[in-house]
Design a protein around this motif. Sequence first.
Motif, PDB file in Angstrom:
ATOM      1  N   ASP A  50      11.454   9.205  -0.780  1.00  0.00           N
ATOM      2  CA  ASP A  50      10.293   8.874   0.042  1.00  0.00           C
ATOM      3  C   ASP A  50       9.052   8.968  -0.829  1.00  0.00           C
ATOM      4  OD1 ASP A  50      12.113   8.777   2.100  1.00  0.00           O
ATOM      5  OD2 ASP A  50      11.518  10.703   2.975  1.00  0.00           O
ATOM      6  N   MET A  51       8.252   7.919  -0.828  1.00  0.00           N
ATOM      7  CA  MET A  51       7.127   7.912  -1.761  1.00  0.00           C
ATOM      8  C   MET A  51       6.048   6.936  -1.322  1.00  0.00           C
ATOM      9  SD  MET A  51       8.173   5.451  -4.903  1.00  0.00           S
ATOM     10  CE  MET A  51       8.563   3.724  -4.606  1.00  0.00           C
ATOM     11  N   THR A  92      -9.116  -1.829  -9.861  1.00  0.00           N
ATOM     12  CA  THR A  92      -9.014  -1.523  -8.435  1.00  0.00           C
ATOM     13  C   THR A  92      -7.564  -1.312  -8.042  1.00  0.00           C
ATOM     14  OG1 THR A  92     -10.903  -2.989  -8.011  1.00  0.00           O
ATOM     15  CG2 THR A  92      -9.577  -2.367  -6.115  1.00  0.00           C
ATOM     16  N   VAL A  93      -7.349  -0.423  -7.071  1.00  0.00           N
ATOM     17  CA  VAL A  93      -6.037  -0.310  -6.441  1.00  0.00           C
ATOM     18  C   VAL A  93      -5.907  -1.502  -5.484  1.00  0.00           C
ATOM     19  CG1 VAL A  93      -4.525   1.068  -4.975  1.00  0.00           C
ATOM     20  CG2 VAL A  93      -6.013   2.210  -6.650  1.00  0.00           C
ATOM     21  N   GLU A  94      -5.035  -2.441  -5.828  1.00  0.00           N
ATOM     22  CA  GLU A  94      -4.912  -3.647  -5.013  1.00  0.00           C
ATOM     23  C   GLU A  94      -4.187  -3.391  -3.695  1.00  0.00           C
ATOM     24  OE1 GLU A  94      -5.222  -7.569  -7.577  1.00  0.00           O
ATOM     25  OE2 GLU A  94      -3.226  -6.679  -7.734  1.00  0.00           O
ATOM     26  N   GLY A  95      -3.361  -2.385  -3.668  1.00  0.00           N
ATOM     27  CA  GLY A  95      -2.649  -2.056  -2.442  1.00  0.00           C
ATOM     28  C   GLY A  95      -1.804  -0.817  -2.636  1.00  0.00           C
ATOM     29  N   ALA A  96      -1.457  -0.159  -1.527  1.00  0.00           N
ATOM     30  CA  ALA A  96      -0.609   1.027  -1.578  1.00  0.00           C
ATOM     31  C   ALA A  96       0.279   1.036  -0.338  1.00  0.00           C
ATOM     32  CB  ALA A  96      -1.451   2.298  -1.648  1.00  0.00           C
ATOM     33  N   GLU A  97       1.554   1.290  -0.549  1.00  0.00           N
ATOM     34  CA  GLU A  97       2.518   1.238   0.546  1.00  0.00           C
ATOM     35  C   GLU A  97       3.470   2.429   0.462  1.00  0.00           C
ATOM     36  OE1 GLU A  97       1.175  -2.531  -1.158  1.00  0.00           O
ATOM     37  OE2 GLU A  97       2.717  -1.183  -1.973  1.00  0.00           O
ATOM     38  N   ARG A  98       3.934   2.852   1.627  1.00  0.00           N
ATOM     39  CA  ARG A  98       4.940   3.904   1.685  1.00  0.00           C
ATOM     40  C   ARG A  98       6.329   3.264   1.741  1.00  0.00           C
ATOM     41  NH1 ARG A  98       5.732   6.899   5.558  1.00  0.00           N
ATOM     42  NH2 ARG A  98       6.153   8.884   4.525  1.00  0.00           N
ATOM     43  N   PHE A  99       7.277   3.872   1.011  1.00  0.00           N
ATOM     44  CA  PHE A  99       8.666   3.436   1.052  1.00  0.00           C
ATOM     45  C   PHE A  99       9.549   4.656   1.265  1.00  0.00           C
ATOM     46  CE2 PHE A  99       6.563   0.196  -1.540  1.00  0.00           C
ATOM     47  CZ  PHE A  99       6.995  -0.972  -0.908  1.00  0.00           C
ATOM     48  N   GLU A 124      14.987   2.203   0.716  1.00  0.00           N
ATOM     49  CA  GLU A 124      14.293   0.989   1.139  1.00  0.00           C
ATOM     50  C   GLU A 124      14.018   0.092  -0.066  1.00  0.00           C
ATOM     51  OE1 GLU A 124      10.202  -0.251   3.607  1.00  0.00           O
ATOM     52  OE2 GLU A 124      10.749   1.862   3.309  1.00  0.00           O
ATOM     53  N   VAL A 125      14.205  -1.207   0.128  1.00  0.00           N
ATOM     54  CA  VAL A 125      13.924  -2.173  -0.942  1.00  0.00           C
ATOM     55  C   VAL A 125      12.414  -2.366  -1.041  1.00  0.00           C
ATOM     56  CG1 VAL A 125      14.225  -4.548  -1.723  1.00  0.00           C
ATOM     57  CG2 VAL A 125      16.123  -3.338  -0.649  1.00  0.00           C
ATOM     58  N   ILE A 126      11.910  -2.285  -2.256  1.00  0.00           N
ATOM     59  CA  ILE A 126      10.474  -2.386  -2.491  1.00  0.00           C
ATOM     60  C   ILE A 126      10.034  -3.838  -2.390  1.00  0.00           C
ATOM     61  CG2 ILE A 126       8.674  -2.093  -4.242  1.00  0.00           C
ATOM     62  CD1 ILE A 126      10.247   0.365  -5.201  1.00  0.00           C
ATOM     63  N   LYS A 127       8.947  -4.043  -1.692  1.00  0.00           N
ATOM     64  CA  LYS A 127       8.392  -5.384  -1.514  1.00  0.00           C
ATOM     65  C   LYS A 127       7.039  -5.460  -2.219  1.00  0.00           C
ATOM     66  CE  LYS A 127      10.552  -5.964   3.041  1.00  0.00           C
ATOM     67  NZ  LYS A 127      11.210  -4.646   3.022  1.00  0.00           N
ATOM     68  N   GLY A 128       6.805  -6.570  -2.910  1.00  0.00           N
ATOM     69  CA  GLY A 128       5.532  -6.787  -3.579  1.00  0.00           C
ATOM     70  C   GLY A 128       5.415  -6.018  -4.880  1.00  0.00           C
ATOM     71  N   GLY A 129       4.403  -6.369  -5.650  1.00  0.00           N
ATOM     72  CA  GLY A 129       4.141  -5.667  -6.899  1.00  0.00           C
ATOM     73  C   GLY A 129       5.095  -6.061  -8.014  1.00  0.00           C
ATOM     74  N   GLU A 130       4.974  -5.375  -9.127  1.00  0.00           N
ATOM     75  CA  GLU A 130       5.777  -5.687 -10.313  1.00  0.00           C
ATOM     76  C   GLU A 130       7.197  -5.166 -10.222  1.00  0.00           C
ATOM     77  OE1 GLU A 130       4.276  -7.720 -12.618  1.00  0.00           O
ATOM     78  OE2 GLU A 130       2.792  -7.656 -11.005  1.00  0.00           O
ATOM     79  N   THR A 131       7.464  -4.268  -9.269  1.00  0.00           N
ATOM     80  CA  THR A 131       8.808  -3.703  -9.128  1.00  0.00           C
ATOM     81  C   THR A 131       9.513  -4.220  -7.877  1.00  0.00           C
ATOM     82  OG1 THR A 131       7.781  -1.756  -8.099  1.00  0.00           O
ATOM     83  CG2 THR A 131       8.318  -1.614 -10.437  1.00  0.00           C
ATOM     84  N   GLU A 132       9.054  -5.333  -7.353  1.00  0.00           N
ATOM     85  CA  GLU A 132       9.659  -5.896  -6.147  1.00  0.00           C
ATOM     86  C   GLU A 132      11.146  -6.136  -6.355  1.00  0.00           C
ATOM     87  OE1 GLU A 132       8.743  -9.306  -2.819  1.00  0.00           O
ATOM     88  OE2 GLU A 132       8.133  -9.699  -4.895  1.00  0.00           O
ATOM     89  N   GLY A 133      11.935  -5.718  -5.374  1.00  0.00           N
ATOM     90  CA  GLY A 133      13.379  -5.892  -5.441  1.00  0.00           C
ATOM     91  C   GLY A 133      14.121  -4.636  -5.824  1.00  0.00           C
ATOM     92  N   ALA A 134      13.422  -3.669  -6.429  1.00  0.00           N
ATOM     93  CA  ALA A 134      14.046  -2.380  -6.727  1.00  0.00           C
ATOM     94  C   ALA A 134      14.203  -1.593  -5.429  1.00  0.00           C
ATOM     95  CB  ALA A 134      13.203  -1.596  -7.728  1.00  0.00           C
TER      96      ALA A 134
END
Length: 517
Positions: free
Chosen positions: A70-71, A44-51, A55-65
């Motif tokens: 724009d994506m 399942t797609v647990e979540g999807a967010e626009r950045f 912008e600093v990425i929040k959540g997921g395995e790449t949090e902090g990058a």
Amino acid sequence: MMAKPGIRTLIICASLVAGASCAIGAPTPDACTALGGLKVEAGTVEGAERFSAGEVIKGGETEGATAAADMCRARVRLQPVAGSDIKVEVWMPETWNGRMQGFGGAGFDGGLSPGGAATLNRAVVQGYAAVQTDVGHKAVPGLAPWVHKQPEKVIDFGHRGNHLAAVVAKEVIAARYGRPSTHAYFLGCSNGGREGLMEVTRYPSDYDGVIVGAPARRYLEILTKLIWNYDAVLGPGGAPQLDDKLGLVHRAIMRKCDALDGVTDGLLENPQACRFDPAELKCRGEASSTCLTGAEVSALRKVYDGPRLSSGQSVMTGPALGSEGLKDNWSAWITTPQTRAYGQEFYRWMVFDDPAWNVESFQLDRDYPLALRKIAPVVNATSADVGAFTRRGGKLIIYQGWDDPVISAAETIGYVDEVRKTLGPSAEKSVRLYMVPGMGHCAGGPGATEFDLQPALEKWVEEGQPPGHLVATKADSPEGTGFTRPLCPWPQTAHYDGKGSKRSASSFRCKAAPPRN
């Protein structure tokens, strides 16, 4: 799989002719967030967010990058069988070039992490929808947390994780943009190269084009060789001061072989054409810094030759002549005690799965054949049959540094020889190998080691234009050390024409390498 209701896309393209390269404008914000909850194969797609870019990425395995474009970032969790828990992230730029780009990992990991986000960022900046996975486990010190009594996680690492990542990424991308990607590509070096070959041979429909660097395809043998190297150099009867003599050895090799390509430039275009025996430097009298002791000669011969069973059967070849001269090259992989620690970790958990097992008890003749039966079928990408991949139009480019101390150049050349033998004349239409003089493990070194194979791969896949020689660069410096060299499709190597600038690729010609003895 159809997109969820409410996912809308604005397509900015005159037509959607199959294979056309066109940019696709930004979908509405709902097209991203609505991906949350989407059912995909095995998860399942647990979540999807626009950045937004910056912008600093929040959540997921790449949090902090930090997002570089724009994506939309989709977080996927896959559980194909009990004991398997794979995380995947799909990064989708607002302006899409229609292509999917997958990335491999390194070492014992899949690559999905805040640090690994750099590769995803480079891709989305260029317009690719990018995908990477943790292949079922987080990057942690040691293997015990994810290997001990967890065979399904080992399978995820071996090959299943990247396969499922490719499958679900295509589903997510199609849902996000309202159409599938026109082409899918994969790039990986070292363990990522092994993963690329697993994709090509086990799952030939996942990608259309694959770039594989220094493939750690015989993973078991590489870890076995690290134990061998330790025993040869630092074990009983070894040569603990060998690191101090590597400059001596390298100078002797260069004096003998540097000019074989027509120019004396500190690079060996084809180390296999060089004939050198460490015994040529053996001390005739007292030991000194200008000669090799008997133990040092023996250690060097064992390292260059690679591990052998008592029967004489080769387990894996060693590094190429010339690799000993690259700064921090052998000291990171051959003359350091750390090599033994890597080997112990692998055999302790992946082979024996016994916390009490110690490398002191390792016996090559006994333990390697056992490991070959037990773990090699899961982690080794040994098959040279890429026919199912190439018959559907797939293209494979492999590159390898001659100075790589851990993935031997001869090993990669031997694999491509096997592929060509298996495919026959059709190999020329689908497979290329580029050997890179003066390059260490995946990157770096005194040679022209900066190059981009992606444009050549895309022209081959999408336009049917096979790659010939390419140009690699050594960045300039205040000392004026920059230069260019041709990368020749093996078995061709670059030779100086005797006339032009020795710093320019235009002064070199690609010629067929002589047959190996």
